[in-house]
Every structure is written in structure tokens, then in C-alpha cells.
Design a protein around this motif. Structure first.
Motif, PDB file in Angstrom:
ATOM      1  N   PRO A   1       0.824  -1.211   0.000  1.00 17.78           N
ATOM      2  CA  PRO A   1       0.000   0.000   0.000  1.00 17.78           C
ATOM      3  C   PRO A   1       0.858   1.261   0.000  1.00 17.78           C
ATOM      4  CG  PRO A   1      -0.595  -1.480   1.808  1.00 17.78           C
ATOM      5  CD  PRO A   1       0.637  -2.030   1.175  1.00 17.78           C
ATOM      6  N   PRO A   2       0.484   2.309  -0.686  1.00 14.81           N
ATOM      7  CA  PRO A   2      -0.587   2.415  -1.673  1.00 14.81           C
ATOM      8  C   PRO A   2      -0.049   2.297  -3.104  1.00 14.81           C
ATOM      9  CG  PRO A   2       0.132   4.618  -1.120  1.00 14.81           C
ATOM     10  CD  PRO A   2       1.048   3.641  -0.382  1.00 14.81           C
ATOM     11  N   HIS A   3       0.972   1.462  -3.308  1.00 19.78           N
ATOM     12  CA  HIS A   3       1.651   1.458  -4.606  1.00 19.78           C
ATOM     13  C   HIS A   3       1.390   0.255  -5.512  1.00 19.78           C
ATOM     14  CE1 HIS A   3       3.725   5.093  -3.514  1.00 19.78           C
ATOM     15  NE2 HIS A   3       4.014   4.547  -2.350  1.00 19.78           N
ATOM     16  N   SER A   4       1.163  -0.925  -4.942  1.00 19.84           N
ATOM     17  CA  SER A   4       0.977  -2.068  -5.837  1.00 19.84           C
ATOM     18  C   SER A   4       0.378  -3.260  -5.125  1.00 19.84           C
ATOM     19  CB  SER A   4       2.314  -2.471  -6.468  1.00 19.84           C
ATOM     20  OG  SER A   4       3.196  -2.960  -5.473  1.00 19.84           O
ATOM     21  N   TYR A   5      -0.215  -4.147  -5.938  1.00 23.77           N
ATOM     22  CA  TYR A   5      -0.628  -5.458  -5.471  1.00 23.77           C
ATOM     23  C   TYR A   5      -0.820  -6.367  -6.671  1.00 23.77           C
ATOM     24  CZ  TYR A   5      -5.815  -4.574  -6.024  1.00 23.77           C
ATOM     25  OH  TYR A   5      -7.087  -4.313  -6.477  1.00 23.77           O
ATOM     26  N   THR A   6      -0.951  -7.634  -6.369  1.00 23.53           N
ATOM     27  CA  THR A   6      -1.269  -8.612  -7.398  1.00 23.53           C
ATOM     28  C   THR A   6      -2.644  -9.151  -7.059  1.00 23.53           C
ATOM     29  OG1 THR A   6       1.046  -9.220  -7.735  1.00 23.53           O
ATOM     30  CG2 THR A   6      -0.599 -10.832  -8.427  1.00 23.53           C
ATOM     31  N   ILE A   7      -3.505  -9.189  -8.053  1.00 25.60           N
ATOM     32  CA  ILE A   7      -4.838  -9.747  -7.850  1.00 25.60           C
ATOM     33  C   ILE A   7      -4.870 -11.064  -8.620  1.00 25.60           C
ATOM     34  CG2 ILE A   7      -5.801  -8.353  -9.760  1.00 25.60           C
ATOM     35  CD1 ILE A   7      -8.416  -8.227  -8.066  1.00 25.60           C
ATOM     36  N   PHE A   8      -5.240 -12.143  -7.925  1.00 24.48           N
ATOM     37  CA  PHE A   8      -5.269 -13.460  -8.554  1.00 24.48           C
ATOM     38  C   PHE A   8      -6.661 -14.045  -8.399  1.00 24.48           C
ATOM     39  CE2 PHE A   8      -5.045 -18.051  -8.547  1.00 24.48           C
ATOM     40  CZ  PHE A   8      -4.357 -18.280  -9.730  1.00 24.48           C
ATOM     41  N   GLY A   9      -7.183 -14.600  -9.457  1.00 26.73           N
ATOM     42  CA  GLY A   9      -8.524 -15.167  -9.375  1.00 26.73           C
ATOM     43  C   GLY A   9      -8.686 -16.416 -10.207  1.00 26.73           C
ATOM     44  N   GLU A  10      -9.701 -17.169  -9.840  1.00 26.73           N
ATOM     45  CA  GLU A  10     -10.016 -18.392 -10.563  1.00 26.73           C
ATOM     46  C   GLU A  10     -11.534 -18.525 -10.591  1.00 26.73           C
ATOM     47  OE1 GLU A  10      -8.638 -23.054 -10.451  1.00 26.73           O
ATOM     48  OE2 GLU A  10      -7.695 -21.600  -9.114  1.00 26.73           O
ATOM     49  N   GLY A  11     -12.078 -18.758 -11.783  1.00 26.11           N
ATOM     50  CA  GLY A  11     -13.522 -18.907 -11.909  1.00 26.11           C
ATOM     51  C   GLY A  11     -13.885 -20.126 -12.718  1.00 26.11           C
ATOM     52  N   LYS A  12     -14.973 -20.767 -12.319  1.00 28.96           N
ATOM     53  CA  LYS A  12     -15.459 -21.938 -13.042  1.00 28.96           C
ATOM     54  C   LYS A  12     -16.815 -21.592 -13.640  1.00 28.96           C
ATOM     55  CE  LYS A  12     -12.995 -25.336 -10.239  1.00 28.96           C
ATOM     56  NZ  LYS A  12     -11.972 -24.414  -9.871  1.00 28.96           N
ATOM     57  N   GLY A  13     -16.953 -21.907 -14.933  1.00 31.53           N
ATOM     58  CA  GLY A  13     -18.185 -21.594 -15.639  1.00 31.53           C
ATOM     59  C   GLY A  13     -18.927 -22.836 -16.090  1.00 31.53           C
ATOM     60  N   GLY A  14     -18.803 -23.914 -15.309  1.00 31.05           N
ATOM     61  CA  GLY A  14     -19.504 -25.153 -15.649  1.00 31.05           C
ATOM     62  C   GLY A  14     -19.052 -25.676 -17.002  1.00 31.05           C
ATOM     63  N   ILE A  15     -20.017 -26.046 -17.827  1.00 26.92           N
ATOM     64  CA  ILE A  15     -19.729 -26.630 -19.130  1.00 26.92           C
ATOM     65  C   ILE A  15     -18.953 -25.664 -20.041  1.00 26.92           C
ATOM     66  CG2 ILE A  15     -21.906 -25.968 -20.232  1.00 26.92           C
ATOM     67  CD1 ILE A  15     -21.886 -28.878 -21.420  1.00 26.92           C
ATOM     68  N   ALA A  16     -19.096 -24.352 -19.805  1.00 31.63           N
ATOM     69  CA  ALA A  16     -18.412 -23.358 -20.641  1.00 31.63           C
ATOM     70  C   ALA A  16     -16.896 -23.386 -20.434  1.00 31.63           C
ATOM     71  CB  ALA A  16     -18.939 -21.963 -20.346  1.00 31.63           C
TER      72      ALA A  16
END
Length: 150
Positions: free
Chosen positions: A72-87
Motif C-alpha cells: 500500500p498504496p503502490h501495488s498489489y497482485t490480484i489473482f482469481g479463478e472462476g469456473k463456468g460449468g460446461i463453458a
């Protein structure tokens, strides 16, 4: 399939205000295209539901987001994972850096990498790349409007 992108956005607001907005679930929810819900689970963990249309495929992704390497207040890493079922699925992250450009201006730069798989990946890399870039541009444009105006 891998997706890489980067960009920058000049925001007419002090760096502290931009940092605060980047960590505010309400602001993020309002700026993420297709975001149906975004809930804070802890100071660094969020859960989200996002509905997107990529080419002919409509999908609702349920996922987890984590903020890492916070400086803070200069940087970060945002990491995410999402599942869309059959898609299919999407997972990835972005390094976000803020630089002060005077008392009331901040330059936000980002470098993002994502992997997509399943039915979505079969749509082809050009469509995935262009859709990803469009969604990122929408997010940062909306974020800029919200933070500059508020």
C-alpha cells in the motif's frame, strides 16, 4: 490457452483514494463487467459471480479472488479463478501498480495473464484476446470514472 495484456489509465485522483477504491468491494463490483456479486471474505479474499458472453457462449463464472503482494498504496497482485460449468474455466492474475503524478493524479498500470480452458478456449485465441482486452478496458474506464468523480 493463455491471454496476456497490459495497459495504463491516468486517474484524476490522489494515490490514496485510488488505492482505497482498488480495495473496495462495492467499487470493484460496480466496475467489473457482468459482475453479479462480489463479497469480501477477508481483507485479501473475495468471492465473485460474473456473467459474461464470449462470442456465442454465455457463461456464469463463480470464483475466488485473492489480493497478494500488497504494498500500500503502490501495488498489489490480484489473482482469481472462476469456473463456468460446461463453458469452461478462467484463472489468472494482474499486477497493478500506482504512481503518483502530482497531488491529484495517479497513473495506474497493469500487466495481466490469464488461462482459459473448456468450451470457451475452443472459440479461438483472437476472439478470447479481443474480448479480454475489451473487458479490461471497460473495467478500467469505469473505475476511472467512479474514482475521478467521487
Amino acid at each position: 490457452m493463455a491471454v496476456d495484456m497490459q495497459g495504463e489509465e491516468r486517474i484524476e485522483a490522489p494515490i490514496a483514494k485510488v488505492w482505497e477504491a482498488l480495495n473496495d468491494p462495492e467499487v470493484l463490483k460496480a466496475c467489473i463487467p457482468g459482475c453479479e456479486s462480489l463479497e469480501k471474505k477477508s481483507d485479501t479474499e473475495l468471492s465473485a459471480t460474473v456473467a459474461l458472453k464470449i462470442g456465442p457462449i454465455k457463461a456464469r463464472f463463480a470464483g475466488e479472488v485473492e489480493l497478494q503482494k500488497l504494498k500500500p498504496p503502490h501495488s498489489y497482485t490480484i489473482f482469481g479463478e472462476g469456473k463456468g460449468g460446461i463453458a469452461g474455466f478462467a484463472k489468472g492474475g494482474a499486477d497493478v501498480v500506482l504512481k503518483e503524478e502530482g497531488p491529484d493524479a495517479t497513473l495506474l498500470t497493469y500487466t495481466a495473464k490469464a488461462d482459459v480452458g473448456g468450451k470457451i478456449a475452443q472459440l479461438g485465441s483472437r476472439l478470447i484476446q479481443s474480448t479480454s482486452k475489451k473487458l479490461a478496458a471497460q473495467f478500467f474506464s469505469e473505475f476511472n470514472k467512479k474514482v475521478s468523480a467521487g
